[in-house]
Design an enzyme around this catalytic site. Structure first.
Site, PDB file in Angstrom:
ATOM      1  N   ASP A 165     -13.058  -3.150  11.821  1.00 59.11           N
ATOM      2  CA  ASP A 165     -12.469  -4.369  11.643  1.00 59.11           C
ATOM      3  C   ASP A 165     -12.055  -4.373  10.238  1.00 59.11           C
ATOM      4  OD1 ASP A 165     -11.481  -6.946  13.065  1.00 59.11           O
ATOM      5  OD2 ASP A 165     -13.156  -7.691  11.631  1.00 59.11           O
TER       6      ASP A 165
ATOM      7  N   GLU B  64      -8.638  -0.492  10.897  1.00 58.47           N
ATOM      8  CA  GLU B  64      -7.545  -1.554  11.003  1.00 58.47           C
ATOM      9  C   GLU B  64      -7.206  -1.981   9.394  1.00 58.47           C
ATOM     10  OE1 GLU B  64      -7.043  -6.428  12.319  1.00 58.47           O
ATOM     11  OE2 GLU B  64      -8.685  -5.675  11.314  1.00 58.47           O
TER      12      GLU B  64
HETATM   13  C1  GLC Z   1      -9.365  -8.534  12.697  1.00 58.54           C
HETATM   14  C2  GLC Z   1      -9.433  -8.803  14.214  1.00 58.54           C
HETATM   15  C3  GLC Z   1      -9.364 -10.121  14.291  1.00 58.54           C
HETATM   16  C4  GLC Z   1     -10.314 -10.834  13.936  1.00 58.54           C
HETATM   17  C5  GLC Z   1     -10.665 -10.510  12.475  1.00 58.54           C
HETATM   18  C6  GLC Z   1     -11.499 -11.320  11.729  1.00 58.54           C
HETATM   19  O1  GLC Z   1      -8.207  -8.774  12.231  1.00 58.54           O
HETATM   20  O2  GLC Z   1      -8.316  -8.079  14.710  1.00 58.54           O
HETATM   21  O3  GLC Z   1      -9.211 -10.493  15.994  1.00 58.54           O
HETATM   22  O4  GLC Z   1     -10.225 -12.391  13.996  1.00 58.54           O
HETATM   23  O5  GLC Z   1     -10.447  -9.339  12.127  1.00 58.54           O
HETATM   24  O6  GLC Z   1     -12.696 -10.436  12.179  1.00 58.54           O
END
Ligand code: GLC
Length: 479
Positions: free
Chosen positions: A190, A249
């Protein structure tokens, strides 16, 4: 060395709360997922990604973790997790889990304890800088009792860890080992580009963009030291057998900013969100594909996830079918989001039902992400309870309804996943508004917005076509 399994894999994102509910409390759970794994196996999914199922107060539905090495009782137990992994492996499906290293929950013992692992600044000099939270308001919250501000790029209940500290790094290595030892095949990381913050705490340039899905505008993150973290994690994962995978991500609209994360000793994959940012426009989509292929050593393809509007709404229901054929013909790993295979639209929920902190923190200015998180309809007769209301009529979109309908979106995905082409990628000349490319033995033609185009022997089409492909339709044809 054999080609790693993830290089062509179809990953399927399971948003745990909303996938399958085994006990009727309206919230999805791990036994529910285990029971539905044969469905994903039949769909020809290679790997599932589970969103956070760890103990959490649930402010951001699991992305606020209070214990990284357990299962939230709402979702099940560690034994049930082990059973899920064993069942998936028995069906030759891999399992990757979500790791949330940028921030914890404010209820995590590290935060309720001495807070030495967090980014805090003494309160004496006022708010440390102009950094905004991604979800509205300042990224700093004053804790008067402790006499400091703490940083949170997301909600105040999600304090950011300080990745300049070695304790944070070694704790996370232990956490990764805990799940690798339990047999997971890798991690979705994440906010992977965000962990290390600019230690000078310099102001961000203003004005800030209104929509903050990508981090293009933030200077305080994407710091060089973050790459050391992934070099360590790469070594750690490589010590396990079976090509464990690290998927980051990394949210930039330009794939060139994602590329450094994919150096050979860092992450194996990163979401390439460039298609997510494109309108239904042939030039934009074609340009995004070219830019991705040019910039990245392995390109992943993503149209949906639990943070963005569903394509059936973004592009339109017909276009979403055409987009499915585009997506599944592209070379490299693909990420599907649960319900994409059903063509679920974004749900326009009543304000009172909305739960995403984005909605509340921006006082409704941004509706947030609940509309793509409504629980999946499995059967025609919708269940009595569901943590976000399923709209009337959703029974018709259910797996049960679509399974027996040859013209359904689910049938299209089933066929496309079974026929997914391999081999090298080559553009073909095509008229304006049309995209066409070859893979081994198949040509994918997507008429985004052009005049009708004649097509030859059709293997699979997004709708019934008669010799020509109209705008909004796509087909896989014999070259
Ligand atoms: C990422 C996740 C999202 C979350 C954020 C904070 O972007 O995909 O759903 O709210 O991180 O953890």
């Amino acid at each position: 060395m054999a080609r790693e399994w993830w290089r062509d894999a179809v990953f399927y994102e399971i948003y745990v709360r909303s996938f399958a509910d085994s006990d009727g409390d309206g919230v999805g759970d791990l036994p529910g997922i285990t029971a539905r794994l044969p469905y994903l196996h039949d769909l020809a999914v290679d790997a599932i990604w589970l969103t956070p199922f760890y103990p959490s107060p649930g402010v951001d539905h699991g992305y606020d973790v209070s214990d990284y090495v357990d299962v939230d009782p709402m979702f099940g137990t560690l034994d049930e997790f082990d059973a899920l992994v064993a069942t998936a492996h028995g069906l030759c499906m891999r399992v990757i889990v979500d790791i949330v290293p940028n921030h914890t929950s404010d209820r995590h013992p590290w935060f309720t304890g001495d807070r030495s692992r967090y980014v805090t600044v003494p309160a004496a000099n006022g708010v440390p800088n102009n950094w905004p939270s991604n979800w509205g308001g300042s990224a700093w919250t004053l804790d008067e009792e402790r006499g400091h501000y703490y940083l949170h790029l997301f909600a105040p209940q999600q304090p950011d860890l300080d990745w300049h500290r070695s304790a944070v790094r070694s704790d996370f290595e232990d956490i990764l080992r805990f799940w690798l030892d339990r047999g997971v095949d890798g991690f979705r990381i994440d906010v992977a580009h965000g962990l290390v913050k600019d230690a000078t705490l310099a102001d961000e340039p203003e004005p800030f963009p209104a929509v903050r899905l990508s981090s293009d505008w933030r200077r305080a993150i994407d710091q060089p030291e973050v790459h050391d973290v992934y070099r360590d994690w790469h070594r750690l994962a490589a010590a396990y057998p079976g090509d464990r995978v690290l998927v980051g991500e990394v949210v930039f609209s330009d794939p060139r900013r994602v590329a450094p994360y994919l150096r050979p000793d860092e992450l194996h994959l990163a979401f390439n969100f460039s298609l997510v940012f494109q309108p239904w426009d042939a030039q934009a989509i074609g340009g995004s594909i070219d830019a991705s292929l040019a910039a990245l050593p392995v390109v992943t393809w993503v149209l949906e996830n639990h943070d963005v509007e569903r394509i059936a709404t973004r592009f339109g229901p017909r276009e979403a079918r055409a987009a499915a054929l585009l997506l599944l013909a592209l070379p490299g790993p693909v990420f599907l989001y649960q319900g994409q295979e059903l063509g679920l639209p974004e749900v326009d929920l009543p304000d009172a039902a909305r739960q995403d902190p984005i909605f509340n923190r921006t006082h409704g200015e941004r509706v947030g992400r609940d509309g793509c998180r409504v629980p999946l309809p499995w059967v025609r007769e919708l269940p009595a309870r569901s943590w976000l209301p399923q709209p009337p009529g959703w029974g018709e979109l259910s797996v049960e309804s679509q399974s027996t309908d040859e013209t359904s979106m689910l049938s299209l995905y089933r066929q496309a996943l079974a026929l997914r082409p391999r081999g090298s990628f080559r553009w073909r000349d095509a008229p304006g508004g049309v995209l066409a490319f070859d893979r081994d033995g198949l040509t994918c033609v997507v008429n985004v917005s052009g005049d009708d185009v004649p097509v030859g022997e059709v293997v699979l089409a997004s709708e019934e076509i008669h010799a020509t492909l109209p705008a909004g339709a796509a087909a896989w044809v014999r070259p």
